[in-house]
Design an enzyme around this catalytic site. Structure first.
Site, PDB file in Angstrom:
ATOM      1  N   ASN A  28      10.431   2.975   2.215  1.00 60.24           N
ATOM      2  CA  ASN A  28       9.816   1.928   3.109  1.00 60.24           C
ATOM      3  C   ASN A  28      10.194   0.568   2.589  1.00 60.24           C
ATOM      4  O   ASN A  28       9.788  -0.522   2.855  1.00 60.24           O
ATOM      5  CB  ASN A  28       8.210   1.780   2.799  1.00 60.24           C
ATOM      6  CG  ASN A  28       7.584   2.851   3.563  1.00 60.24           C
ATOM      7  OD1 ASN A  28       8.334   3.670   4.337  1.00 60.24           O
ATOM      8  ND2 ASN A  28       6.450   3.368   2.973  1.00 60.24           N
ATOM      9  N   GLY A  38       0.788  -1.247   0.111  1.00 63.77           N
ATOM     10  CA  GLY A  38       0.018  -0.061   0.107  1.00 63.77           C
ATOM     11  C   GLY A  38       0.879   1.224   0.137  1.00 63.77           C
ATOM     12  O   GLY A  38       0.273   2.245  -0.404  1.00 63.77           O
ATOM     13  N   ASP A  39       1.986   0.965   0.515  1.00 59.45           N
ATOM     14  CA  ASP A  39       2.894   2.559   0.317  1.00 59.45           C
ATOM     15  C   ASP A  39       4.243   1.984  -0.044  1.00 59.45           C
ATOM     16  O   ASP A  39       5.256   2.215   0.719  1.00 59.45           O
ATOM     17  CB  ASP A  39       2.790   3.179   1.832  1.00 59.45           C
ATOM     18  CG  ASP A  39       3.431   4.528   1.842  1.00 59.45           C
ATOM     19  OD1 ASP A  39       3.623   4.851   0.736  1.00 59.45           O
ATOM     20  OD2 ASP A  39       3.220   5.011   2.982  1.00 59.45           O
ATOM     21  N   MET A  40       4.478   1.606  -1.188  1.00 60.25           N
ATOM     22  CA  MET A  40       5.653   1.043  -1.832  1.00 60.25           C
ATOM     23  C   MET A  40       6.666   2.092  -2.469  1.00 60.25           C
ATOM     24  O   MET A  40       6.330   2.323  -3.618  1.00 60.25           O
ATOM     25  CB  MET A  40       5.282  -0.003  -2.785  1.00 60.25           C
ATOM     26  CG  MET A  40       6.405  -0.760  -3.151  1.00 60.25           C
ATOM     27  SD  MET A  40       7.297  -1.896  -1.948  1.00 60.25           S
ATOM     28  CE  MET A  40       5.815  -3.202  -1.701  1.00 60.25           C
TER      29      MET A  40
END
Length: 284
Positions: free
Chosen positions: A195, A189-191
């Site tokens: 991260n 979801g937050d690639m």
């Protein structure tokens, strides 16, 4: 590290912390690497007076329980304190590490859900992310990603009413650009690069998720927005999970990146909204 925090950590883990070194990241709260009097494995503490960490712990637990993606193990979590295992990863995302990342991400996307969304709402960075379980992907992406985040950006003064109207007109035409995927897939979801924790030619782990079930292409699109992954990643990913026909990189990628652009507009200001408008101008 103040005495109150040290005491909370000792009560939660049964170990006495002796030091706290700052770590990068932490949209929700301060992040530190903990050392302990017993000389054993370090841990990570995230602290947030404003809350939200229970949801981050929940998202990590979803990934730990439902996938093989290497993410921190949750040692303790409440709304203002999250304790996790430390993942030692840093350095460049070289070609070999990108191929390893593609293997991990393709396996993650192979995890199927019963609907788009999730059993509960989550967060993306510091922002609320609604996840009502929805049968059709286009409905979910239109209503709970584009329209929702455009309204948040509007409320925060990062989007004008005229820009919000343009997004609404575009959202009504999504069927021209996107098709329904075969099934809901589990997403980090937050690639983006901050991260992803490489270690030499491998990926040590992924952190700070914004989990839900969606179309894998929205994850892949986000991975291009800041140049996180390049050709080695996408070539390997396509070997593991071939792209759908119809020109992902030529059209659908830009549609999907409207969502992270609106997230950044809501969180960081109107400059990001203008990038979203430029995308819509190219597509319409």
């Amino acid at each position: 590290m103040d005495a109150e925090l040290s005491q909370r950590i000792e009560q939660a883990l049964g170990r006495t912390p002796t030091g706290a070194a700052p770590l990068p990241g932490g949209c929700i709260g301060e992040v530190v690497k903990l050392a302990f009097a017993d000389g054993g494995a370090p841990a990570v503490a995230k602290c947030a007076r404003g809350g939200g960490l229970a949801l981050e712990g929940y998202m990590l637990q979803v990934l730990n329980d439902r996938s093989e993606l290497p993410v921190p193990q949750v040692l303790y979590g409440d709304d203002t304190l999250l304790l996790m295992t430390f993942i030692d990863g840093h350095g460049p995302l070289n070609a070999a590490a990108q191929r390893d990342a593609a293997d991990h991400v393709a396996r993650l996307h192979a995890v199927r859900g019963v609907a788009f969304g999730l059993e509960r709402d989550t967060l993306i960075g510091p922002l609320h992310q609604p996840n009502p379980q929805t049968e059709r992907w286009l409905d979910f992406f239109r209503d709970h990603r584009l329209r929702y985040m455009a309204d948040v950006a509007l409320d925060r003064g990062s989007l004008t009413s005229q820009q919000r109207d343009r997004i609404e007109r575009f959202a009504g035409k999504l069927g021209r650009y996107l098709d329904e995927p075969a099934h809901p897939a589990l997403l980090h979801g937050d690639m983006w690069g901050g991260n992803v924790l490489p270690k030499g030619d491998r990926i040590a782990g992924f952190i700070d998720p914004a989990v839900y079930y969606g179309h894998p292409e929205i994850e892949l699109a986000f991975a291009t927005l800041f140049g996180t992954f390049g050709q080695p990643f996408f070539e390997r990913y396509a070997e593991r999970a071939p792209f759908e026909p119809g020109g992902f990189f030529e059209a659908r990628r830009d549609v999907y990146n409207l969502y992270p652009l609106l997230v950044h507009a809501a969180a960081f200001g109107p400059g990001w909204a203008e990038q979203a408008m430029q995308t819509i101008d190219r597509l319409l």
